[in-house]
Scaffold this motif. Structure first.
Motif, mmCIF file in Angstrom:
data_model
loop_
_atom_site.group_PDB
_atom_site.id
_atom_site.type_symbol
_atom_site.label_atom_id
_atom_site.label_comp_id
_atom_site.label_asym_id
_atom_site.label_seq_id
_atom_site.Cartn_x
_atom_site.Cartn_y
_atom_site.Cartn_z
ATOM 1 N N ALA A 5 0.837 -1.202 0.000
ATOM 2 C CA ALA A 5 0.000 0.000 0.000
ATOM 3 C C ALA A 5 0.870 1.249 0.000
ATOM 4 C CB ALA A 5 -0.940 -0.005 1.198
ATOM 5 N N SER A 6 1.941 1.235 0.789
ATOM 6 C CA SER A 6 2.841 2.381 0.849
ATOM 7 C C SER A 6 3.540 2.604 -0.484
ATOM 8 C CB SER A 6 3.878 2.160 1.955
ATOM 9 O OG SER A 6 4.784 3.224 1.988
ATOM 10 N N LYS A 9 1.094 4.046 -2.914
ATOM 11 C CA LYS A 9 0.867 5.461 -2.607
ATOM 12 C C LYS A 9 2.012 6.319 -3.132
ATOM 13 C CE LYS A 9 -0.547 8.520 1.065
ATOM 14 N NZ LYS A 9 -1.050 8.641 2.419
ATOM 15 N N GLN A 10 3.240 5.833 -2.990
ATOM 16 C CA GLN A 10 4.400 6.563 -3.518
ATOM 17 C C GLN A 10 4.315 6.672 -5.033
ATOM 18 O OE1 GLN A 10 7.738 4.366 -1.998
ATOM 19 N NE2 GLN A 10 7.791 5.503 -0.074
ATOM 20 N N ILE A 12 1.591 6.597 -6.837
ATOM 21 C CA ILE A 12 0.492 7.519 -7.139
ATOM 22 C C ILE A 12 0.966 8.960 -6.995
ATOM 23 C CG2 ILE A 12 -1.731 8.375 -6.276
ATOM 24 C CD1 ILE A 12 -2.449 5.381 -5.759
ATOM 25 N N ASN A 13 1.716 9.241 -5.938
ATOM 26 C CA ASN A 13 2.232 10.599 -5.738
ATOM 27 C C ASN A 13 3.160 11.011 -6.878
ATOM 28 O OD1 ASN A 13 0.812 11.020 -3.363
ATOM 29 N ND2 ASN A 13 2.481 10.299 -2.070
ATOM 30 N N LYS A 58 -6.625 10.618 -6.788
ATOM 31 C CA LYS A 58 -6.887 11.191 -5.464
ATOM 32 C C LYS A 58 -8.052 10.519 -4.760
ATOM 33 C CE LYS A 58 -5.115 15.643 -6.958
ATOM 34 N NZ LYS A 58 -5.464 17.004 -7.358
#
Length: 110
Positions: A5-6, A9-10, A12-13, A58
Motif C-alpha cells: 500500500a505504501s 501510494k508513492q 500515485i504521488n 486522489k
C-alpha cells in the motif's frame, strides 16, 4: 500488505506530480501551429484525460480503466513528440508518465 500500500501510494504521488507537470506544459505550449506536438483537439483531449486521471488518483478507489486510457494517450503523444524536434522534452515527460502508470497498474493488478 502495508508495504504494498505504501509503495502504491508513492507511485500515485509520483504519477500525480508527472501528470501535473505535463498538463501545465501542454497548456502552455506556444510553438507555431505547424510545429505543435498535438492539434488543439488532441491537446484538449489529453488535458481532460490527465486531469480526470489526477482526480481518479486522489480518490479512495483507483479506476484501472482510466489509468490504462491515460497510459495509452501519453504513449501516443510521446510518439508524436519523438517525430518532431521542438517538443522532445515534453515527449520524454509523457513517456515517463506512461511508464509510471504502467508500473502502478502492475502493482495494483497483481
Amino acid at each position: 500488505m502495508v508495504g504494498v500500500a505504501s509503495e502504491a501510494k508513492q507511485k500515485i504521488n509520483l504519477i500525480s506530480v508527472l501528470l501535473d507537470s505535463i498538463v501545465v506544459q501542454v497548456k502552455g505550449a506556444n510553438a507555431p501551429t505547424a510545429e505543435q506536438l498535438l492539434t488543439d483537439v488532441e491537446r484538449q483531449q489529453l488535458i481532460a484525460i490527465l486531469e480526470t486521471t489526477l482526480n481518479v488518483l486522489k480518490s479512495p478507489l483507483v479506476e484501472t480503466g482510466m489509468l490504462k486510457t491515460a497510459q495509452k494517450t501519453l504513449k501516443e503523444a510521446s510518439g508524436k513528440a519523438a517525430k518532431g524536434s521542438l517538443q522532445k522534452g515534453l515527449g520524454k515527460l509523457m513517456d515517463a508518465g506512461a511508464d509510471r502508470i504502467a508500473e502502478l497498474l502492475i502493482k495494483l493488478l497483481t
